[in-house]
Design an enzyme around this catalytic site. Structure first.
Site, PDB file in Angstrom:
ATOM      1  N   ASP A  26       0.867  -1.169   0.024  1.00  0.00           N
ATOM      2  CA  ASP A  26      -0.040   0.108   0.117  1.00  0.00           C
ATOM      3  C   ASP A  26       0.890   1.290  -0.072  1.00  0.00           C
ATOM      4  OD1 ASP A  26      -2.131   1.669   0.106  1.00  0.00           O
ATOM      5  OD2 ASP A  26      -2.588   1.283   2.108  1.00  0.00           O
ATOM      6  N   ASP A  52      -2.676   2.330  -6.172  1.00  0.00           N
ATOM      7  CA  ASP A  52      -1.446   2.554  -4.952  1.00  0.00           C
ATOM      8  C   ASP A  52      -1.663   1.269  -4.115  1.00  0.00           C
ATOM      9  OD1 ASP A  52      -4.258   3.009  -4.087  1.00  0.00           O
ATOM     10  OD2 ASP A  52      -3.414   4.684  -2.644  1.00  0.00           O
ATOM     11  N   GLU A  53      -2.435   0.081  -4.605  1.00  0.00           N
ATOM     12  CA  GLU A  53      -2.116  -0.936  -3.763  1.00  0.00           C
ATOM     13  C   GLU A  53      -2.408  -2.276  -4.453  1.00  0.00           C
ATOM     14  OE1 GLU A  53      -5.257  -1.399  -0.644  1.00  0.00           O
ATOM     15  OE2 GLU A  53      -6.592   0.002  -1.761  1.00  0.00           O
TER      16      GLU A  53
END
Length: 351
Positions: A8, A103-104
């Site tokens: 993350d 983003d993860e």
């Protein structure tokens, strides 16, 4: 036993802006829409979060909490480019990567030979590579199942990682607050509290049959999670389940005719997006979303086989009439739920 990593990125959009402009590093900033146009915050850096600024908060509210907040418009093309670079780094360690957003992502490194097969060392190396190549920090969670890896990635944020080895799962879960479980929101937390359930240990003592009667399918999911059960695989072929478009208005609307014009415009955008995925425009459900001037959100949807503008207009008008109660409308949205590929395949099979 599986080895799952959840990567993350730390305040991703804001971190990129701070990287590219070091003068922003120690002041509260956020990426989001203009307050004058009823914008919403996408992400905020940690100095801004100390003032209570959070993602999905209206920009106007964020500025009330933090008057010195610097709101940046965002550069999505750049964020996507950076996300692709991150994915390239992840792919050096395994092909089993399930992106959740820009983003993860989840990684299954059970069979990876990198770092002597140590998921902990793989996570450390990934985070270091991201920093060396992109000057951005990431946090990581390592656990035998997905939901615990996701929870773990939040424990040592920012720029840290946390490991829940198999022999510590039971002890970790026992004291875990239910609000930490992905999918348990504020409303559900209150509902569970009214049932006398606040931790996983409480649920472990609860009759699963009663829990399912009270909470439906989610009752079984919750019971499983509170016993450390999560059979979901890391799915590299994760398919999009829904498509939606929405618009936050610069000024509240109070006339149905205004809403009709907006739906006509949104429909064209939704049709274009859906046609990129499903040229025949076949869907499972379609629906509408209205947010009122007091920020109450209402969503209505129903089963429908094809994208249908007239049906959406009728559904919206019914919702407008029954739910608005004289309030202004600040957001209008349309969405569709896509057909399950396996069900769709079965429907096409000959008898």
């Amino acid at each position: 036993m599986r080895k799952i990593i959840h990567i993350d990125m730390d305040c991703f959009y804001a971190a990129i802006e701070m990287r590219d402009d070091p003068s922003l590093r120690h002041i509260p900033i956020a990426v989001g829409g203009n307050a004058d146009r009823r914008g919403v915050i996408s992400t905020a850096n940690y100095p801004a979060r100390r003032f209570g600024v959070r993602s999905a908060m209206s920009t106007a509210m964020a500025l009330k909490l933090c008057p010195q907040l610097k709101v940046l418009p965002g550069r999505m093309a750049l964020y996507r480019e950076v996300s692709r670079h991150i994915h390239q780094i992840l792919s050096r360690y395994t092909e089993w990567i399930e992106p959740l957003s820009l983003d993860e992502a989840y990684l299954n490194v059970t069979d990876s030979h990198h770092c002597y097969g140590s998921a902990t060392l793989i996570a450390q190396e990934i985070r270091q590579s991201i920093f060396d190549e992109l000057q951005l920090t990431a946090s990581a969670g390592i656990a035998p199942v997905k939901f615990l890896a996701k929870i773990a990635s939040d424990i040592n944020k920012p720029n840290g990682q946390y490991v829940i080895p198999p022999d510590r799962v039971a002890d970790f879960i026992k004291v875990l607050p239910l609000r930490k479980i992905p999918g348990v929101g504020k409303v559900m937390v209150q509902r569970l509290a009214n049932m006398g359930l606040e931790t996983c240990s409480d649920v472990q003592k609860y009759d699963v049959i009663v829990l399912v009667k009270q909470l439906g399918k989610f009752g079984q999911v919750l019971w499983d999670r509170c016993h450390g059960i999560d059979e979901r695989l890391v799915n590299p072929d994760r398919l999009r389940k829904s498509i939606g478009v929405e618009r936050t208005l610069a000024r509240d609307i109070h006339q149905w005719e205004q809403c009709t014009e907006l739906i006509e415009s949104l429909y064209l955008e939704l049709e274009k997006r859906l046609s990129n995925v499903k040229p025949d425009l076949r869907i499972a459900r379609q629906g509408i979303k209205l947010k009122f001037d007091d920020f109450q959100l209402t969503t209505q949807e129903h089963v429908h086989p094809l994208l249908d503008k007239q049906d959406l207009l009728q559904l919206a008008q019914k919702t407008w009439t029954s739910r608005r109660e004289g309030r202004g409308v600040r957001l209008v949205g349309l969405h569709v739920t896509l057909q399950d590929p396996e069900i769709e395949r079965q429907l096409l099979l000959e008898w």
